[in-house]
Write a protein that holds these residues in place. Structure first.
Motif, PDB file in Angstrom:
ATOM      1  N   PRO A 203       0.827  -1.211   0.000  1.00  0.00           N
ATOM      2  CA  PRO A 203       0.000   0.000   0.000  1.00  0.00           C
ATOM      3  C   PRO A 203       0.860   1.259   0.000  1.00  0.00           C
ATOM      4  O   PRO A 203       1.983   1.268   0.529  1.00  0.00           O
ATOM      5  CB  PRO A 203      -0.799  -0.124   1.302  1.00  0.00           C
ATOM      6  N   LYS A 225      -2.987   8.405  -9.505  1.00  0.00           N
ATOM      7  CA  LYS A 225      -3.696   7.761 -10.612  1.00  0.00           C
ATOM      8  C   LYS A 225      -2.917   6.562 -11.124  1.00  0.00           C
ATOM      9  O   LYS A 225      -3.499   5.532 -11.485  1.00  0.00           O
ATOM     10  CB  LYS A 225      -3.941   8.772 -11.729  1.00  0.00           C
ATOM     11  N   GLY A 228      -3.442   3.762  -8.714  1.00  0.00           N
ATOM     12  CA  GLY A 228      -4.830   3.317  -8.636  1.00  0.00           C
ATOM     13  C   GLY A 228      -5.282   3.058  -7.210  1.00  0.00           C
ATOM     14  O   GLY A 228      -4.937   3.802  -6.280  1.00  0.00           O
ATOM     15  N   LYS A 229      -6.038   1.977  -7.015  1.00  0.00           N
ATOM     16  CA  LYS A 229      -6.601   1.660  -5.705  1.00  0.00           C
ATOM     17  C   LYS A 229      -5.533   1.322  -4.665  1.00  0.00           C
ATOM     18  O   LYS A 229      -5.818   1.296  -3.466  1.00  0.00           O
ATOM     19  CB  LYS A 229      -7.580   0.496  -5.835  1.00  0.00           C
ATOM     20  N   GLN A 230      -4.337   1.071  -5.126  1.00  0.00           N
ATOM     21  CA  GLN A 230      -3.227   0.746  -4.221  1.00  0.00           C
ATOM     22  C   GLN A 230      -2.812   1.952  -3.375  1.00  0.00           C
ATOM     23  O   GLN A 230      -2.217   1.794  -2.312  1.00  0.00           O
ATOM     24  CB  GLN A 230      -2.047   0.278  -5.073  1.00  0.00           C
ATOM     25  N   SER A 232      -3.454   5.857  -1.479  1.00  0.00           N
ATOM     26  CA  SER A 232      -4.341   6.829  -0.847  1.00  0.00           C
ATOM     27  C   SER A 232      -3.687   8.197  -0.980  1.00  0.00           C
ATOM     28  O   SER A 232      -2.496   8.348  -0.698  1.00  0.00           O
ATOM     29  CB  SER A 232      -4.539   6.497   0.636  1.00  0.00           C
ATOM     30  N   TRP A 259      -3.627   6.485   8.649  1.00  0.00           N
ATOM     31  CA  TRP A 259      -3.547   5.599   7.481  1.00  0.00           C
ATOM     32  C   TRP A 259      -2.831   4.294   7.836  1.00  0.00           C
ATOM     33  O   TRP A 259      -3.287   3.207   7.467  1.00  0.00           O
ATOM     34  CB  TRP A 259      -2.826   6.314   6.344  1.00  0.00           C
ATOM     35  N   LYS A 263      -4.535   0.604   7.634  1.00  0.00           N
ATOM     36  CA  LYS A 263      -3.980  -0.434   6.756  1.00  0.00           C
ATOM     37  C   LYS A 263      -3.530  -1.644   7.551  1.00  0.00           C
ATOM     38  O   LYS A 263      -3.684  -2.783   7.109  1.00  0.00           O
ATOM     39  CB  LYS A 263      -2.794   0.131   5.965  1.00  0.00           C
ATOM     40  N   SER A 266      -6.542  -3.713   8.232  1.00  0.00           N
ATOM     41  CA  SER A 266      -7.340  -4.193   7.101  1.00  0.00           C
ATOM     42  C   SER A 266      -6.683  -5.273   6.268  1.00  0.00           C
ATOM     43  O   SER A 266      -7.344  -6.023   5.576  1.00  0.00           O
ATOM     44  CB  SER A 266      -7.704  -3.028   6.179  1.00  0.00           C
ATOM     45  N   GLN A 267      -5.327  -5.348   6.315  1.00  0.00           N
ATOM     46  CA  GLN A 267      -4.661  -6.344   5.486  1.00  0.00           C
ATOM     47  C   GLN A 267      -3.311  -6.715   6.081  1.00  0.00           C
ATOM     48  O   GLN A 267      -2.718  -5.960   6.832  1.00  0.00           O
ATOM     49  CB  GLN A 267      -4.502  -5.835   4.058  1.00  0.00           C
TER      50      GLN A 267
END
Length: 271
Positions: A203, A225, A228-230, A232, A259, A263, A266-267
């Motif tokens: 992340p 961008k 991407g989703k990786q 924040s 953050w 993180k 969450s993972q």
């Protein structure tokens, strides 16, 4: 390295241009206070101006981005587990290049310099770099910043006292690395500053200031961008390039640790 008894990943801090390991002292203290083991790296030949010699300046002048990356990779590989890399400015770009080569637990990118393919030569960035861009051949010179450069493009949202403290702690930078980052941003995969985001599995937190003049917020948005989703993206309103201390660091610090906690919950860590 400041060590504490913790199961949290080790944190390696990477400073930016014209800086040394002391530049990130506030960031290091914040991580230690949160129970992390933290080490602030000093890139090759980044010593105070007064300690430089003609020979050391000549070596620094020719030091490449690849040399910085190789040094950091070596430090990462000495650890027992993948670290959290925290980089500021050029250091944030280096963190990405390192993470594309070796596993990392997390990346925290503060006011990152642009990777190849993202144009970093805005009018304000050129003005901040100033006469450095006129040094020829730049790749054989050292670069440096004056107080006016700091006031305009590096710490424009900070107090006069903070601006002077930053200026007085600045050292020389590699002309070769300055050239690679400045010109490399216009190039593609051939550039030493090209980041293969697909090789980075951890992340990524990207933090930028809306008033940053040398690495404008548009650069941070473009980087987000790409990931991407990786990734924040956190935009600090009215903050300048100096996200590692001064008036806006309390807000930056809160965002970093919120953050990291989210993180961590969450993972699993990247190994």
């Amino acid at each position: 390295m400041d060590k504490v008894h913790s199961d949290k990943p080790t944190v390696l801090l990477i400073h930016g241009m014209w800086s040394d390991q002391n530049t990130l002292s506030d960031v290091k203290e914040a991580f230690v206070a949160q129970g992390y083991t933290a080490d602030s790296l000093c890139l090759p030949y980044h010593v105070p101006k007064a300690e430089h010699t003609e020979a050391s300046r000549a070596k620094l002048a020719k030091t490449r981005v690849q040399d910085y990356v190789a040094y950091i990779v070596e430090q990462v590989e000495r650890l027992d587990a993948p670290p959290i890399l925290v980089g500021h400015s050029m250091g944030a770009l280096l963190a990405q290049l390192v993470a594309a080569q070796v596993p990392c637990d997390r990346l925290v990118l503060l006011s990152s310099a642009p990777p190849a393919g993202i144009n970093g030569l805005s009018r304000s960035a050129i003005r901040t770099l100033g006469r450095n861009l006129l040094r020829f051949p730049l790749w054989k010179k050292v670069t440096e910043v004056g107080l006016s450069n700091v006031e305009y493009g590096i710490a424009n949202a900070q107090s006069a006292a903070v601006q002077r403290d930053i200026y007085e702690s600045c050292t020389y930078e590699s002309g070769m690395a300055t050239f690679q980052i400045s010109i490399g941003s216009l190039l593609g995969r051939r550039s030493a500053t090209y980041v293969n985001t697909q090789s980075i599995e951890c992340p990524v937190l990207i933090v930028g200031g809306s008033a940053d003049r040398i690495t404008p917020i548009t650069i941070q948005r473009s980087m987000a961008k790409r990931f991407g989703k990786q990734a924040s993206l956190i935009e600090i309103e009215n903050c300048c390039h100096w996200t590692v201390g001064g008036a806006y660091f309390p807000e930056v610090r809160v965002e970093i640790f919120q953050w990291l906690e989210a993180k961590a919950n969450s993972q699993p860590h990247t190994g």
